[in-house]
Design an enzyme around this catalytic site. Structure first.
Site, PDB file in Angstrom:
ATOM      1  N   GLY A  10       0.601  -1.198  -0.008  1.00 47.84           N
ATOM      2  CA  GLY A  10       0.031   0.082   0.017  1.00 47.84           C
ATOM      3  C   GLY A  10       0.919   1.439   0.013  1.00 47.84           C
ATOM      4  O   GLY A  10       0.307   2.373   0.362  1.00 47.84           O
ATOM      5  N   SER A  11       2.193   1.388  -0.532  1.00 52.14           N
ATOM      6  CA  SER A  11       2.790   2.413  -0.380  1.00 52.14           C
ATOM      7  C   SER A  11       2.292   3.320  -1.537  1.00 52.14           C
ATOM      8  O   SER A  11       2.198   4.804  -1.196  1.00 52.14           O
ATOM      9  CB  SER A  11       4.208   2.049  -0.303  1.00 52.14           C
ATOM     10  OG  SER A  11       4.723   1.863  -1.906  1.00 52.14           O
ATOM     11  N   ARG A  61     -14.177 -14.640 -10.522  1.00 54.53           N
ATOM     12  CA  ARG A  61     -13.901 -13.146 -10.783  1.00 54.53           C
ATOM     13  C   ARG A  61     -15.349 -12.376 -10.700  1.00 54.53           C
ATOM     14  O   ARG A  61     -15.282 -11.212 -10.192  1.00 54.53           O
ATOM     15  CB  ARG A  61     -13.113 -12.970 -11.838  1.00 54.53           C
ATOM     16  CG  ARG A  61     -12.652 -11.752 -12.397  1.00 54.53           C
ATOM     17  CD  ARG A  61     -12.154 -11.402 -13.646  1.00 54.53           C
ATOM     18  NE  ARG A  61     -11.019 -12.738 -14.199  1.00 54.53           N
ATOM     19  CZ  ARG A  61      -9.957 -12.954 -13.517  1.00 54.53           C
ATOM     20  NH1 ARG A  61      -9.624 -11.879 -12.759  1.00 54.53           N
ATOM     21  NH2 ARG A  61      -9.229 -13.834 -13.922  1.00 54.53           N
ATOM     22  N   ARG A  64      -5.293  -8.381  -9.203  1.00 51.10           N
ATOM     23  CA  ARG A  64      -6.385  -9.011  -9.972  1.00 51.10           C
ATOM     24  C   ARG A  64      -6.724  -8.132 -11.199  1.00 51.10           C
ATOM     25  O   ARG A  64      -6.470  -7.238 -11.461  1.00 51.10           O
ATOM     26  CB  ARG A  64      -7.718  -9.023  -9.006  1.00 51.10           C
ATOM     27  CG  ARG A  64      -7.350  -9.521  -7.549  1.00 51.10           C
ATOM     28  CD  ARG A  64      -8.801  -9.662  -7.077  1.00 51.10           C
ATOM     29  NE  ARG A  64      -9.864 -10.204  -7.760  1.00 51.10           N
ATOM     30  CZ  ARG A  64      -9.909 -11.540  -7.732  1.00 51.10           C
ATOM     31  NH1 ARG A  64      -9.190 -12.570  -7.209  1.00 51.10           N
ATOM     32  NH2 ARG A  64     -11.068 -12.202  -8.471  1.00 51.10           N
ATOM     33  N   VAL A  65      -7.048  -9.071 -12.218  1.00 54.33           N
ATOM     34  CA  VAL A  65      -7.427  -8.630 -13.472  1.00 54.33           C
ATOM     35  C   VAL A  65      -8.924  -8.566 -13.301  1.00 54.33           C
ATOM     36  O   VAL A  65      -9.602  -9.179 -12.814  1.00 54.33           O
ATOM     37  CB  VAL A  65      -7.209  -9.526 -14.681  1.00 54.33           C
ATOM     38  CG1 VAL A  65      -7.792  -9.094 -16.141  1.00 54.33           C
ATOM     39  CG2 VAL A  65      -5.652  -9.753 -14.726  1.00 54.33           C
ATOM     40  N   ASN A 116      -4.047   2.599 -13.336  1.00 51.31           N
ATOM     41  CA  ASN A 116      -3.361   1.685 -12.583  1.00 51.31           C
ATOM     42  C   ASN A 116      -1.993   2.067 -12.538  1.00 51.31           C
ATOM     43  O   ASN A 116      -1.777   3.009 -13.477  1.00 51.31           O
ATOM     44  CB  ASN A 116      -3.454   0.337 -13.444  1.00 51.31           C
ATOM     45  CG  ASN A 116      -2.713  -0.689 -12.685  1.00 51.31           C
ATOM     46  OD1 ASN A 116      -2.528  -1.034 -11.380  1.00 51.31           O
ATOM     47  ND2 ASN A 116      -1.716  -1.581 -13.605  1.00 51.31           N
ATOM     48  N   HIS A 165       2.162   0.669 -12.991  1.00 46.88           N
ATOM     49  CA  HIS A 165       2.775  -0.256 -13.265  1.00 46.88           C
ATOM     50  C   HIS A 165       4.343  -0.121 -13.408  1.00 46.88           C
ATOM     51  O   HIS A 165       4.681   0.956 -13.889  1.00 46.88           O
ATOM     52  CB  HIS A 165       2.587  -0.885 -14.733  1.00 46.88           C
ATOM     53  CG  HIS A 165       3.177  -2.376 -15.217  1.00 46.88           C
ATOM     54  ND1 HIS A 165       2.667  -3.424 -14.682  1.00 46.88           N
ATOM     55  CD2 HIS A 165       4.083  -2.375 -15.880  1.00 46.88           C
ATOM     56  CE1 HIS A 165       3.397  -4.243 -15.128  1.00 46.88           C
ATOM     57  NE2 HIS A 165       4.504  -3.726 -15.815  1.00 46.88           N
TER      58      HIS A 165
HETATM   59  C1  GRF Z   1       4.189  -1.257  -7.360  1.00 49.65           C
HETATM   60  O1  GRF Z   1       5.345  -1.446  -7.465  1.00 49.65           O
HETATM   61  C2  GRF Z   1       3.069  -0.964  -8.584  1.00 49.65           C
HETATM   62  O2  GRF Z   1       3.696  -0.489  -9.432  1.00 49.65           O
HETATM   63  C3  GRF Z   1       2.687  -2.420  -8.716  1.00 49.65           C
HETATM   64  O3  GRF Z   1       2.488  -3.177  -7.597  1.00 49.65           O
HETATM   65  C4  GRF Z   1       3.461  -2.437  -6.570  1.00 49.65           C
HETATM   66  C5  GRF Z   1       2.580  -2.003  -5.355  1.00 49.65           C
HETATM   67  O4  GRF Z   1       3.209  -1.574  -4.448  1.00 49.65           O
HETATM   68  N1  GRF Z   1       1.514  -2.609  -9.320  1.00 49.65           N
HETATM   69  P1  GRF Z   1       2.316  -0.934  -3.168  1.00 49.65           P
HETATM   70  O5  GRF Z   1       1.572  -1.817  -2.510  1.00 49.65           O
HETATM   71  O6  GRF Z   1       1.897   0.434  -3.647  1.00 49.65           O
HETATM   72  O7  GRF Z   1       3.614  -0.483  -2.158  1.00 49.65           O
END
Ligand code: GRF
Length: 204
Positions: free
Chosen positions: A14-15, A67, A93-94, A109, A111
């Site tokens: 959750g950062s 799902r 999850r997709v 999202n 990534h």
């Molecule tokens: C991050 O690297 C994000 O890009 C990916 O999953 C990770 C989640 O990290 N989708 P956090 O839970 O937000 O710390």
């Protein structure tokens, strides 16, 4: 302008959720509030951090459901909290078409690569193994493809000779914490149109 209500979906640490919360607190994201932090995993560490911040949290556990069934409950929880914009932040999850159709072009999202390079899992390791000199992170609208929706923002991170998965992931994560708030601020307050795959800024 009406305050946009964000629903942040997490599965783990959750950062990025915390980065969004702090950007809202310090005004870097304006006209937005966090309506709910939702996790599909009751053990997600991010739930504890969210509660420490005084945020509303909820768990929609998978519990052996399909799902579609799980997403239907998630969508109704998000609707209950009157969510305008869904931010996936490490949500593993997709999404089903029902979920996508419920929030058209209102799901983001983040990534950890410069998409379209290295979609899917272990994007940082994929970058090292491929030998690219630069990677980074991408915020994109979510569509039915895996990490393939229209790109809102990208941040670049160099790959150093002595990087391993851990060191590179840590530097990309720092960049993520800057990029995601900027992208959310843009989507909430900017003027843009989505033209096919392209998110075009308009200046009027
Ligand atoms: C991050 O690297 C994000 O890009 C990916 O999953 C990770 C989640 O990290 N989708 P956090 O839970 O937000 O710390």
């Amino acid at each position: 302008m009406k305050t946009k209500r964000l629903g942040i979906l997490i599965s783990g640490r959750g950062s990025n959720m915390l980065a969004l919360a702090s950007a809202i607190r310090d005004g870097q994201i304006s006209n937005a509030s966090i309506a709910v932090v939702l996790s599909d995993k009751s053990a997600a560490a991010g739930l504890v951090s969210a509660r420490e911040q005084g945020l509303t949290t909820t768990v929609v556990a998978r519990r052996g459901r399909t799902r579609e069934e799980h997403d239907a409950e998630t969508v109704s929880v998000l609707r209950y909290h009157q969510v305008d914009l869904v931010c996936l932040a490490g949500y593993m999850r997709v999404l089903s078409s029902h979920f996508l159709d419920s929030f058209p072009q209102r799901i983001l999202n983040i990534h950890p690569s410069l998409l379209p390079a290295f979609p899917g899992m272990n994007a940082q390791l994929q970058a090292i193994e491929h030998g690219v000199r630069f990677t980074g992170c991408t915020v994109h609208f979510v569509d039915e493809t895996l990490d393939g929706g229209p790109i809102v923002a990208q941040g670049i991170v160099p790959v150093l000779d002595d990087d391993n998965e851990e060191t590179l992931s840590a530097r990309i994560l720092e960049q993520e914490h800057k990029l995601y708030p900027q992208a959310v601020e843009f989507v909430v307050n900017g003027t843009y149109k989505v033209d096919g795959r392209r998110v075009l800024r308009s200046h009027d």
